[in-house]
Design a protein around this motif. Structure first.
Motif, short mmCIF file in Angstrom:
data_model
loop_
_atom_site.label_atom_id
_atom_site.label_comp_id
_atom_site.label_asym_id
_atom_site.label_seq_id
_atom_site.Cartn_x
_atom_site.Cartn_y
_atom_site.Cartn_z
N SER A 110 0.81 -1.21 0.00
CA SER A 110 0.00 0.00 0.00
C SER A 110 0.84 1.26 0.00
O SER A 110 0.32 2.37 -0.02
CB SER A 110 -0.92 0.00 1.23
OG SER A 110 -0.15 -0.02 2.41
N SER A 111 2.18 1.11 0.02
CA SER A 111 3.06 2.27 0.04
C SER A 111 3.21 2.84 -1.36
O SER A 111 3.30 2.11 -2.34
CB SER A 111 4.43 1.89 0.61
OG SER A 111 5.32 2.96 0.50
N ALA A 112 3.26 4.17 -1.42
CA ALA A 112 3.44 4.82 -2.72
C ALA A 112 4.90 4.80 -3.16
O ALA A 112 5.20 5.05 -4.31
CB ALA A 112 2.94 6.27 -2.64
N LYS A 113 5.80 4.50 -2.25
CA LYS A 113 7.23 4.47 -2.57
C LYS A 113 7.63 3.06 -2.97
O LYS A 113 7.44 2.11 -2.22
CB LYS A 113 8.04 4.94 -1.36
CG LYS A 113 9.53 5.02 -1.65
CD LYS A 113 10.27 5.51 -0.42
CE LYS A 113 11.77 5.60 -0.70
NZ LYS A 113 12.52 6.05 0.49
N GLY A 195 -6.81 -5.41 0.17
CA GLY A 195 -6.79 -5.40 -1.28
C GLY A 195 -5.80 -4.38 -1.82
O GLY A 195 -5.08 -3.72 -1.07
N ILE A 196 -5.74 -4.25 -3.15
CA ILE A 196 -4.79 -3.35 -3.79
C ILE A 196 -5.51 -2.46 -4.79
O ILE A 196 -6.59 -2.79 -5.28
CB ILE A 196 -3.67 -4.14 -4.50
CG1 ILE A 196 -4.28 -5.14 -5.50
CG2 ILE A 196 -2.79 -4.85 -3.50
CD1 ILE A 196 -3.25 -5.91 -6.29
N LYS A 197 -4.90 -1.32 -5.09
CA LYS A 197 -5.42 -0.39 -6.09
C LYS A 197 -4.78 -0.74 -7.42
O LYS A 197 -3.57 -0.65 -7.59
CB LYS A 197 -5.07 1.04 -5.69
CG LYS A 197 -5.46 2.10 -6.71
CD LYS A 197 -6.96 2.26 -6.81
CE LYS A 197 -7.33 3.40 -7.75
NZ LYS A 197 -8.79 3.55 -7.86
N LEU A 198 -5.60 -1.14 -8.40
CA LEU A 198 -5.10 -1.57 -9.70
C LEU A 198 -5.11 -0.41 -10.69
O LEU A 198 -5.98 0.46 -10.63
CB LEU A 198 -5.94 -2.72 -10.25
CG LEU A 198 -5.91 -4.01 -9.42
CD1 LEU A 198 -6.91 -5.01 -9.97
CD2 LEU A 198 -4.51 -4.60 -9.40
N PRO A 199 -4.16 -0.40 -11.64
CA PRO A 199 -4.12 0.69 -12.63
C PRO A 199 -5.11 0.44 -13.77
O PRO A 199 -5.57 -0.69 -13.99
CB PRO A 199 -2.68 0.63 -13.13
CG PRO A 199 -2.31 -0.82 -12.99
CD PRO A 199 -3.03 -1.33 -11.77
N GLU A 200 -5.39 1.49 -14.49
CA GLU A 200 -6.17 1.36 -15.73
C GLU A 200 -5.25 0.83 -16.83
O GLU A 200 -4.03 1.01 -16.79
CB GLU A 200 -6.75 2.71 -16.14
CG GLU A 200 -7.74 3.30 -15.14
CD GLU A 200 -9.02 2.50 -15.06
OE1 GLU A 200 -9.35 1.81 -16.06
OE2 GLU A 200 -9.69 2.55 -14.01
N VAL A 201 -5.83 0.17 -17.81
CA VAL A 201 -5.04 -0.38 -18.91
C VAL A 201 -4.33 0.76 -19.64
O VAL A 201 -4.95 1.75 -20.03
CB VAL A 201 -5.93 -1.17 -19.89
CG1 VAL A 201 -5.13 -1.62 -21.10
CG2 VAL A 201 -6.55 -2.36 -19.18
N ALA A 203 -2.22 2.83 -18.40
CA ALA A 203 -1.88 3.97 -17.54
C ALA A 203 -0.38 3.97 -17.24
O ALA A 203 0.24 2.91 -17.13
CB ALA A 203 -2.68 3.91 -16.25
N PRO A 204 0.21 5.17 -17.10
CA PRO A 204 1.66 5.24 -16.81
C PRO A 204 1.99 5.02 -15.34
O PRO A 204 3.15 5.06 -14.97
CB PRO A 204 2.02 6.66 -17.25
CG PRO A 204 0.77 7.44 -17.02
CD PRO A 204 -0.37 6.51 -17.33
N GLY A 205 0.98 4.83 -14.50
CA GLY A 205 1.25 4.62 -13.08
C GLY A 205 -0.05 4.49 -12.32
O GLY A 205 -1.15 4.57 -12.88
N VAL A 206 0.08 4.28 -11.00
CA VAL A 206 -1.08 4.15 -10.14
C VAL A 206 -0.68 4.59 -8.74
O VAL A 206 0.47 4.41 -8.32
CB VAL A 206 -1.61 2.69 -10.12
CG1 VAL A 206 -0.59 1.75 -9.49
CG2 VAL A 206 -2.93 2.60 -9.37
N ASP A 207 -1.62 5.20 -8.03
CA ASP A 207 -1.37 5.61 -6.66
C ASP A 207 -1.59 4.41 -5.75
O ASP A 207 -2.72 4.03 -5.45
CB ASP A 207 -2.33 6.75 -6.28
CG ASP A 207 -2.05 7.28 -4.88
OD1 ASP A 207 -1.06 6.81 -4.26
OD2 ASP A 207 -2.81 8.13 -4.40
N SER A 208 -0.48 3.80 -5.31
CA SER A 208 -0.58 2.57 -4.50
C SER A 208 -1.18 2.83 -3.14
O SER A 208 -1.70 1.91 -2.50
CB SER A 208 0.82 1.94 -4.33
OG SER A 208 1.38 1.65 -5.57
N SER A 209 -1.08 4.07 -2.66
CA SER A 209 -1.60 4.36 -1.33
C SER A 209 -3.09 4.64 -1.32
O SER A 209 -3.69 4.80 -0.27
CB SER A 209 -0.85 5.57 -0.74
OG SER A 209 -1.06 6.72 -1.54
#
Length: 737
Positions: A110-113, A195-201, A203-209
Motif C-alpha cells: 500500500s506504500s506509494a514508494k 486489497g490493492i489499487k489496480l491501474p487502468e489499462v 496507464a503510466p502509473g497508479v497511486d498505491s496508497s
C-alpha cells in the motif's frame, strides 16, 4: 541604437528553438508510452516506464531458453498468436499488469514508494515471480508440446512444471486475482488484507496508497481476520485447516486425557518462513494452539541479514514439522512494539498465546537443534510406562517425570501443561501412572514431580497440594535442575552455569576420542562423589542441629522451665544454603573455544585435557593443585583441589582473568554494589578531608603573603604606603605628603 535593436532581435531568434525544444528525457518517456499504447497486438520490444521506474520488456520464451528460465521460481506465461484478435485485446492488460507488479513494493504494497525493482526487496526477487510471453505462431511445436490449443492462454509454471492454465482474454483485475493467489501461496500473509489499487489499462502509473476499488474476496468479511496462512494450507492440503478434539482413554482404569488431533494439513507444508502481518499473526499465532517459531527483524539489520540464509534453510528442514514465521518490524511497528521487541533479531517460540524467547546461537545447527526439541515437548506431554521411560533415559540427559493417579484433578494437569513451553530447548517432561516407576522412585503421594539426571532422581518438595498447582514455584525449581549434572558449556547457557558458583570446568578435545570419553567419565564420577559428599554433610549438619534442639528441650524439661521449653520446641532447624557458594561441574569443547581459552585462561588445548576451577563472580580461577602440578581430568585431582579452593580464604593462590587496570575498576564496582552505605560514608569522609586540607593550605598562603594592601612589615602586596617603589609613589619628585 540600431546595433542594440539588432542584437536583441538576434538574441530572441536564438532563444526560440531553445524554449520550444522538449527535453531529451521527456521525449524518451513520451515515445515509450506512445509506442506502448499504439502497439496493442505485439509485446513491446523496448523498456517502458511505470510509476516513474524503468520496466524492461517482457521476456520472450523460445525453444532455446524456456527450460533454463522456467526451472527457477514461479512464472506467469502468456501464450499468444499475433494474428489472434483475442490476443491483441488481452495484450495491453497483460502488459499493464506486468508493469504494475514489477514496480510494486512487496514489503508494503500500500506504500506509494517503490524500491529498486532489481534489489532483494524488489517484487521479482522477493517472490521469485516472473512474467513472460511465448509466441505460438513462431514456436508452434513448443506450444503444442506444452498442450496449448487455444489463444490466449495464461499458464503458471513452478520450477519448470506447468501447474494450471487459464483460457481467454483477461482484464487487469482477472489477472491480478490469479496472481494474488499465487503470491499468497509463495509468501503467505505478505499481501494486504484490504486489497490493492489496480491501474487502468495503458496507464503510466497508479497511486498505491489509494483505497482499493473493491476488497479482495478473502477479506470481504472484516471479522474473518487475515486468512493468508490458511490459504497456503488450502492450496497444499486441499482442505481447510480445521481442528477437532477427540477424547481418548490411555488405559483401562487410568485418568482420561484430552488429545487434540489435527485433521487439517501438517504445519509448514511448503518449508517456508511465512511473512506475518498484524492480522495474520492474530489469526494464525495468537488465537491457536499451533506452535510457531518466529523471528522479528529489520531489513537494514546486519545481524538479521547474516542470519537470513540459516533461517531459510531451517524453515526448509522443518517442512511438515513446525511452523516458521517472520515479522518485518519496519512495516509492522505496532506488532513488534506489542511483542516488546527492542533488538534485532529477536526470536520467539509461540504456542497457545504464550511465548518463550530463543537466546541461543544463530547457526543452522543451533536453530535446528532447538526446533527439533521444540516439536516434542511443545505440543503434548507423553504418557510413558517403565519400559518407555528406560529407553528415554538412554537418549535424554535430563527428564522430568510427573506422577499422577485417578484422583489427580484437572487443575493439577493444567499446571503441568503450562510447564511445557518453558522447557522447550532445555529438557523434556513426561507423565506416568506406572506402578513399577512409582515403586522404583518410592512414590507414595500423588501427584508428584521429580527430575532424573544420569539415573539420579531429585524431587520437587511440595509441602501442600497447592504447591503442585503453583506454576511459577514449580518452574523456579525446574530452572535449578534442568541442566545435566555435567553440561557442555555453550554461549547460550554460559551465564546460567558460571554465575554465582565455583565451576569445575573440564577443557576437552573431541579429536582425541578415547581421552575425551575417559575425561568426561572422570568428570561425572567426580561430580557424583562430590554430590554424595555434600548430601552426607547436609544430613550430618541437620542431625547436629536436631541434637542441639533436643538437648535444649531436655535441659528446659529438667529445670521445669515451661517458657524455655516452649521456646526450644518452637525452634526451626534451618540450614542457610545461601551462605555457601555451590560447586558445579561442566565441560567445554577446547577445539571450538580455543581462542577464548587461550586469551582468558592461557590454556592450549593441544597440550592435553585440563581442568580449571573458575570463580566468575570474582574474575579468578585456579589451574594448579596443592602440589603445584596442573589439575588433571581425574576425580582424585579434582576432589583434592576443590576444598582448598572453596575455603575462606582460599588456600591456593588464584589467577585473574582480567588485567590490572580492569581489576581496579572491577573491585571498585564490586565494593560499591556490595557495600553501598559504607562506600558513600567513605566517599563523604574523603571529600571532607580533602576540603579541610585545601582550605588549610589556602589560609596559610594568605597569611604568609598578606592581603592586597600588604603585610604589617611593609612587604608584599601591590602598594607600599611608606616606601617609594609602589604604584602610587613612583613619581619623579620623590616627595611624600
Amino acid at each position: 541604437m540600431k546595433v542594440s535593436w539588432f542584437g536583441w532581435s538576434l538574441l530572441s531568434l536564438l532563444a526560440v528553438p531553445t524554449l520550444a525544444a522538449p527535453s531529451e528525457s521527456g521525449t524518451k518517456v513520451g515515445n515509450r508510452l506512445e509506442k506502448r499504447r499504439n502497439n496493442r497486438g505485439i509485446d513491446a520490444e523496448e523498456p517502458s516506464i511505470f510509476n516513474g521506474l524503468d520496466v524492461p520488456p517482457l521476456l520472450q520464451l523460445t525453444p532455446d531458453n524456456y527450460e533454463e528460465l522456467l526451472k527457477d521460481g514461479t512464472w506467469l506465461v502468456k501464450h499468444y498468436s499475433p494474428t489472434c484478435a483475442h490476443c491483441r485485446k488481452a495484450a495491453p492488460a497483460y502488459q499493464t499488469t506486468y508493469e504494475y507488479y514489477y514496480t510494486s513494493n512487496p514489503l508494503s504494497p500500500s506504500s506509494a514508494k517503490s524500491p529498486d525493482p532489481k534489489s532483494l526487496n524488489g517484487f521479482t526477487k522477493y517472490y521469485n515471480f516472473h512474467f513472460a510471453s511465448m509466441n505460438c505462431l513462431a514456436h508452434g511445436d513448443l506450444c503444442e508440446k506444452l498442450g496449448i490449443g487455444a489463444y490466449p492462454i495464461f499458464a503458471f509454471y513452478e520450477e519448470g512444471v506447468q501447474k494450471d492454465k487459464h483460457v481467454g482474454a483477461k482484464s487487469v483485475a482477472d489477472l491480478s486475482k490469479l496472481i494474488e493467489e499465487k503470491l499468497e501461496a509463495i509468501r503467505p500473509g505478505s499481501r494486504p488484507p484490504q486489497g490493492i489499487k489496480l491501474p487502468e489499462v495503458g496507464a503510466p502509473g497508479v497511486d498505491s496508497s489509494a483505497e482499493p476499488d473493491s476488497p479482495v474476496a478473502k477479506d470481504k468479511d472484516p471479522q474473518a481476520g487475515a486468512l493468508a496462512g490458511e490459504k497456503q494450507n488450502d492450496l497444499v492440503a486441499q482442505k481447510a485447516a480445521d481442528a477437532s478434539s477427540a477424547m481418548e482413554t490411555s488405559k483401562p482404569g487410568s485418568v482420561v486425557t484430552v488429545k487434540t488431533k489435527h485433521n487439517g494439513p501438517p504445519p509448514n507444508p511448503q518449508g517456508l518462513s511465512v511473512p506475518l502481518t498484524a492480522e495474520s499473526f492474530q489469526k494464525l499465532v495468537t488465537t491457536t494452539q499451533d506452535p510457531w517459531f518466529i523471528k522479528f527483524y529489520a531489513p537494514w539489520c546486519g545481524h538479521c541479514q547474516a542470519m537470513a540464509p540459516n533461517w531459510k534453510e531451517m524453515a526448509k528442514e522443518m517442512k511438515d514439522t513446525l511452523n516458521i514465521g517472520e515479522v518485518n518490524c519496519e512495516v509492522e511497528t505496532r506488532l513488534c512494539a506489542d511483542a516488546r521487541v527492542d533488538a534485532y533479531p529477536t526470536i520467539y517460540f509461540f504456542r497457545g498465546g504464550q511465548r518463550v524467547e530463543y537466546t541461543g546461537l544463530r547457526g543452522l545447527g543451533d536453530l535446528l537443534s532447538y526446533t527439533k526439541k521444540a516439536v516434542g515437548p511443545g505440543s503434548e506431554i507423553e504418557d510413558v510406562d517403565a519400559a518407555t521411560f528406560k529407553e528415554l533415559e538412554e537418549t535424554e540427559e535430563v527428564l522430568f517425570l510427573y506422577f499422577y493417579d485417578h484422583a489427580t484433578t484437572s487443575e493439577d494437569f493444567r499446571a503441568m501443561e503450562r510447564l511445557t513451553l518453558s522447557l522447550v530447548g532445555h529438557a523434556r517432561i513426561v507423565k506416568t501412572s506406572s506402578a513399577a516407576l512409582a515403586e522404583r522412585f518410592k512414590i507414595s503421594t500423588w501427584p508428584r514431580l521429580l527430575v532424573v539426571r544420569d539415573t539420579r532422581p531429585n524431587y520437587y518438595n511440595a509441602l501442600a497440594p497447592k504447591d503442585m498447582r503453583d506454576f511459577r514455584q514449580m518452574l523456579s525449581w525446574m530452572q535449578t535442575v534442568w541442566l545435566p549434572i555435567v553440561p557442555e558449556l555453550t554461549a547460550s547457557n554460559a551465564r546460567e552455569i558460571m554465575d554465582g558458583k565455583f565451576v569445575v570446568l573440564g577443557i576437552l578435545s573431541r579429536r582425541r576420542s578415547d581421552d575425551f570419553k575417559q575425561s568426561k567419565r572422570e568428570l561425572k564420577e567426580a561430580a557424583f562423589e562430590w554430590m554424595d559428599k555434600q548430601i552426607q554433610l547436609f544430613r550430618l549438619e541437620r542431625s547436629e542441629l536436631r541434637d542441639a534442639k533436643q538437648l535444649r528441650i531436655e535441659e528446659a524439661d529438667d529445670r521445669n522451665d515451661q517458657r524455655a521449653l516452649r521456646a526450644a520446641k518452637n525452634m526451626r532447624i534451618t540450614i542457610r544454603e545461601d551462605e555457601k557458594k555451590p560447586v558445579a561441574f561442566a565441560w567445554v569443547d577446547g577445539d571450538f573455544w580455543e581462542r577464548w581459552l587461550r586469551t582468558t585462561y592461557g590454556i592450549d588445548v593441544e597440550q592435553g585435557d585440563r581442568v580449571i576451577i573458575n570463580d566468575e563472580d570474582n574474575r579468578r580461577y585456579w589451574d594448579t593443585a596443592s602440589s603445584g602440578a596442573m589439575i588433571m581430568a581425574s576425580r582424585t585431582s579434582i576432589l583434592e583441589t576443590i576444598p582448598l579452593v572453596i575455603a575462606s580464604p582460599p588456600k591456593l593462590s588464584p589467577k585473574s582473568t582480567i588485567g590490572t587496570f580492569e581489576t581496579f575498576f572491577f573491585y571498585t564496582r564490586s565494593f560499591l554494589s556490595s557495600h553501598p552505605i559504607l562506600f558513600f560514608v567513605f566517599l563523604g569522609i574523603t571529600v571532607a578531608v580533602v576540603t579541610i586540607i585545601g582550605r588549610g593550605r589556602l589560609l596559610r598562603r594568605v597569611t604568609t603573603r598578606g592581603g592586597i594592601i600588604g603585610n604589617a612589615n611593609g612587604s608584599g602586596g601591590f602598594f607600599h604606603l611608606d616606601g617609594k617603589e609602589g604604584f602610587l609613589n613612583g613619581g619623579s619628585t620623590g616627595k611624600v605628603d
